[in-house]
Write a protein that holds these residues in place. Structure first.
Motif, mmCIF file in Angstrom:
data_model
loop_
_atom_site.group_PDB
_atom_site.id
_atom_site.type_symbol
_atom_site.label_atom_id
_atom_site.label_comp_id
_atom_site.label_asym_id
_atom_site.label_seq_id
_atom_site.Cartn_x
_atom_site.Cartn_y
_atom_site.Cartn_z
ATOM 1 N N ARG A 77 0.835 -1.213 0.000
ATOM 2 C CA ARG A 77 0.000 0.000 0.000
ATOM 3 C C ARG A 77 0.873 1.269 0.000
ATOM 4 N NH1 ARG A 77 -3.402 -0.189 5.243
ATOM 5 N NH2 ARG A 77 -1.274 -0.150 6.019
ATOM 6 N N HIS A 79 0.609 3.828 1.853
ATOM 7 C CA HIS A 79 0.938 4.178 3.239
ATOM 8 C C HIS A 79 2.183 3.421 3.706
ATOM 9 C CE1 HIS A 79 0.277 5.061 7.501
ATOM 10 N NE2 HIS A 79 0.432 3.766 7.728
ATOM 11 N N GLY A 102 -3.199 10.856 -3.455
ATOM 12 C CA GLY A 102 -4.521 10.983 -2.838
ATOM 13 C C GLY A 102 -4.461 11.619 -1.466
ATOM 14 N N ASP A 103 -5.041 10.947 -0.479
ATOM 15 C CA ASP A 103 -5.071 11.449 0.889
ATOM 16 C C ASP A 103 -4.822 10.280 1.834
ATOM 17 O OD1 ASP A 103 -7.580 10.054 1.334
ATOM 18 O OD2 ASP A 103 -8.532 11.635 0.179
ATOM 19 N N GLN A 104 -4.820 10.569 3.131
ATOM 20 C CA GLN A 104 -4.531 9.561 4.153
ATOM 21 C C GLN A 104 -5.373 8.291 3.951
ATOM 22 O OE1 GLN A 104 -4.454 9.991 8.959
ATOM 23 N NE2 GLN A 104 -6.464 10.378 8.079
ATOM 24 N N GLN A 105 -6.681 8.467 3.742
ATOM 25 C CA GLN A 105 -7.558 7.304 3.633
ATOM 26 C C GLN A 105 -7.257 6.506 2.360
ATOM 27 O OE1 GLN A 105 -8.408 10.437 4.566
ATOM 28 N NE2 GLN A 105 -10.444 10.513 5.471
ATOM 29 N N VAL A 106 -7.018 7.211 1.267
ATOM 30 C CA VAL A 106 -6.708 6.541 0.000
ATOM 31 C C VAL A 106 -5.404 5.747 0.131
ATOM 32 C CG1 VAL A 106 -6.016 6.956 -2.404
ATOM 33 C CG2 VAL A 106 -7.978 8.175 -1.433
ATOM 34 N N ARG A 107 -4.419 6.337 0.799
ATOM 35 C CA ARG A 107 -3.118 5.664 0.949
ATOM 36 C C ARG A 107 -3.201 4.440 1.860
ATOM 37 N NH1 ARG A 107 -1.554 11.208 0.956
ATOM 38 N NH2 ARG A 107 -1.364 11.249 3.235
ATOM 39 N N HIS A 108 -4.233 4.387 2.715
ATOM 40 C CA HIS A 108 -4.427 3.192 3.546
ATOM 41 C C HIS A 108 -4.967 2.019 2.741
ATOM 42 C CE1 HIS A 108 -4.706 5.695 7.497
ATOM 43 N NE2 HIS A 108 -3.481 5.253 7.293
ATOM 44 N N ARG A 109 -5.514 2.260 1.565
ATOM 45 C CA ARG A 109 -6.106 1.174 0.770
ATOM 46 C C ARG A 109 -5.366 0.948 -0.542
ATOM 47 N NH1 ARG A 109 -8.962 -2.527 2.924
ATOM 48 N NH2 ARG A 109 -9.960 -2.961 0.939
ATOM 49 N N ALA A 189 -6.084 20.318 -2.660
ATOM 50 C CA ALA A 189 -5.145 19.386 -2.024
ATOM 51 C C ALA A 189 -5.148 17.992 -2.642
ATOM 52 C CB ALA A 189 -5.442 19.306 -0.529
ATOM 53 N N ILE A 190 -6.325 17.362 -2.779
ATOM 54 C CA ILE A 190 -6.309 15.950 -3.165
ATOM 55 C C ILE A 190 -6.568 15.735 -4.649
ATOM 56 C CG2 ILE A 190 -6.977 15.159 -0.875
ATOM 57 C CD1 ILE A 190 -9.791 14.575 -2.084
#
Lengths: 270, 156
Positions: A77, A79, A102-109, A189-190
């Motif tokens: 991933r 992240h 992307g953003d924090q949530q996108v990088r977690h998936r 930002a995203i």
């Protein structure tokens, strides 16, 4: 929005995944993090009949140094790439760019393999991989093959992978001693980059300057023949074909490519 | 297909369509309606929940992908006696909301942010929450709330 009907199945080994892809042909799609595929399916831009979830394949989640080659499992991933010690030391450009997706949530998936096979011309990681002289490794019923990043992006959302092949690994030479930088220009930002530039040593990868990510070859040639950065960066838009959109015309994008390439080359040289 | 997900510590097992999204499972099957559906396109972050402890946008995850995993929604942050989680308390004290629609997602994204970075700067809070939109544009107090929740002095 809900995707069209499909059958969900889970692959427990790479062999199982390949068997499922071989059985269903182009009616099936492998599912990694799903952050490129599921949005397309919700918009009905993709409607596979079978989704083969690769989530159980822990064997495709790794970053390791093998001699002078950095090897990354396709399911790693963003992240994890961003925080990985081996990657930060031996391929810092890629580690940095993974943290810009992307953003924090996108990088977690989202996964590196999923992003690369999606082959969006605006994808940050693809340009970084080009600048790093990366290679993609695919497995299929005919065995394993290596595809240089420079031959992997054939057109918007188009790669040489066959429907029964799976991207399993990404390889890149250790970045030792090569300066690097990443410049990305977005409205918010995203957002996807209007234009992005990844520099590794004297290699320059461009984001969103054509139907595929590509190298700024004219700039690279000028640098190789000893041209100063300002002069080489002026050539950054040569051979590109950026799209014309209301919020960013092609001419504006060419201008951005020149400016961002100059900034990235200066930062990489510093 | 049968999907079994641990939602806020409770096992929820339901027969669902293969294409069901996690956010619909949480709202309709598990009854956890704090999780809002905003843009439905992975942009706004209103549907943010924790999947195995990490923030994700539940409009872009299939319920099937969460099968066998643990999900925490805003309801799961509150203690058994109704005690607010430190991030919830800070959002209230700092008035980190206006209409409140983005708040569940903002709080879940903040919990995940603080788990990775317990003492963020204001700039790091803004970057960490870039995947969450507040259309009232009340970002200033949201940043205050996250700084407060981290135990740091809030510079006014």
């Amino acid at each position: 929005m809900i995707p069209a009907q499909f059958r969900y199945q889970r692959a427990n080994t790479v062999e199982e995944a390949l068997a499922a892809l071989a059985e269903h042909g182009d009616e099936a799609k492998p599912l990694a993090g799903g952050h490129s595929l599921l949005p397309l399916m919700k918009l009905r831009l993709a409607a596979p009949e079978v989704l083969v979830d690769l989530a159980p394949l822990d064997e495709l989640r790794f970053v390791r140094l093998d001699g002078d080659t950095v090897r990354i499992g396709a399911l790693t991933r963003h992240h994890d790439l961003h925080g990985d010690g081996v990657l930060r030391e031996h391929a810092p450009l890629l580690a940095h760019v993974a943290g810009e997706v992307g953003d924090q949530q996108v990088r977690h998936r989202g996964t590196i393999g999923g992003s690369l096979v999606h082959a969006d011309p605006a994808a940050d990681l693809a340009a970084a991989l080009l600048a790093c002289d990366g290679t993609l490794v695919a497995r299929g019923p005919r065995g394993e093959r290596e595809i240089p990043a420079t031959e992997f992006f054939l057109g918007p959302f188009t790669t040489p992978l066959e429907p029964d092949e799976l991207l399993t690994e990404v390889r890149l030479p250790r970045q030792t001693g090569r300066g690097w930088a990443f410049e990305k220009f977005t409205r918010r930002a995203i957002d996807w980059a209007i234009v992005g530039v990844a520099v590794c040593g004297q290699s320059v990868g461009l984001v969103n300057m054509a139907g595929t990510p590509l190298r700024a070859s004219a700039t690279e040639r000028a640098l190789a023949s000893g041209a100063p950065i300002a002069e080489a960066a002026e050539l950054a838009a040569e051979g590109t074909s950026p799209v014309d959109e209301p919020h960013a015309t092609a001419e504006y994008r060419r201008h951005l490519a020149r400016v961002l390439t100059a900034r990235a080359l200066e930062a990489a040289a510093a | 297909m049968r999907v079994t997900i641990e939602v806020n510590g409770r096992t929820v097992s339901e027969e669902v369509e293969d294409r069901m999204l996690l956010v619909h499972f949480l709202r309709e099957q598990a009854g956890m309606t704090a999780t809002n559906i905003g843009c439905d396109t992975t942009s706004c972050g209103a549907c943010t929940v924790l999947l195995d402890g990490e923030s994700v946008k539940s409009c872009t995850v299939l319920a099937a992908q969460a099968d066998g995993h643990a999900v925490t929604t805003l309801e799961g942050l509150t203690g058994p006696d109704g005690d607010l989680h430190p991030v919830q308390r800070a959002f209230r004290e700092q008035h980190g909301l206006q209409c409140g629609f983005c708040t569940p997602g903002m709080i879940m994204a903040s919990v995940s942010l603080l788990a990775h970075n317990p003492k963020p700067t204001r700039e790091e809070v803004r970057t960490g929450l870039e995947g969450n939109l507040c259309r009232c544009t009340g970002y200033h107090n949201i940043v205050n709330a996250v700084v407060d929740a981290s135990g740091q002095e809030v510079a006014q």
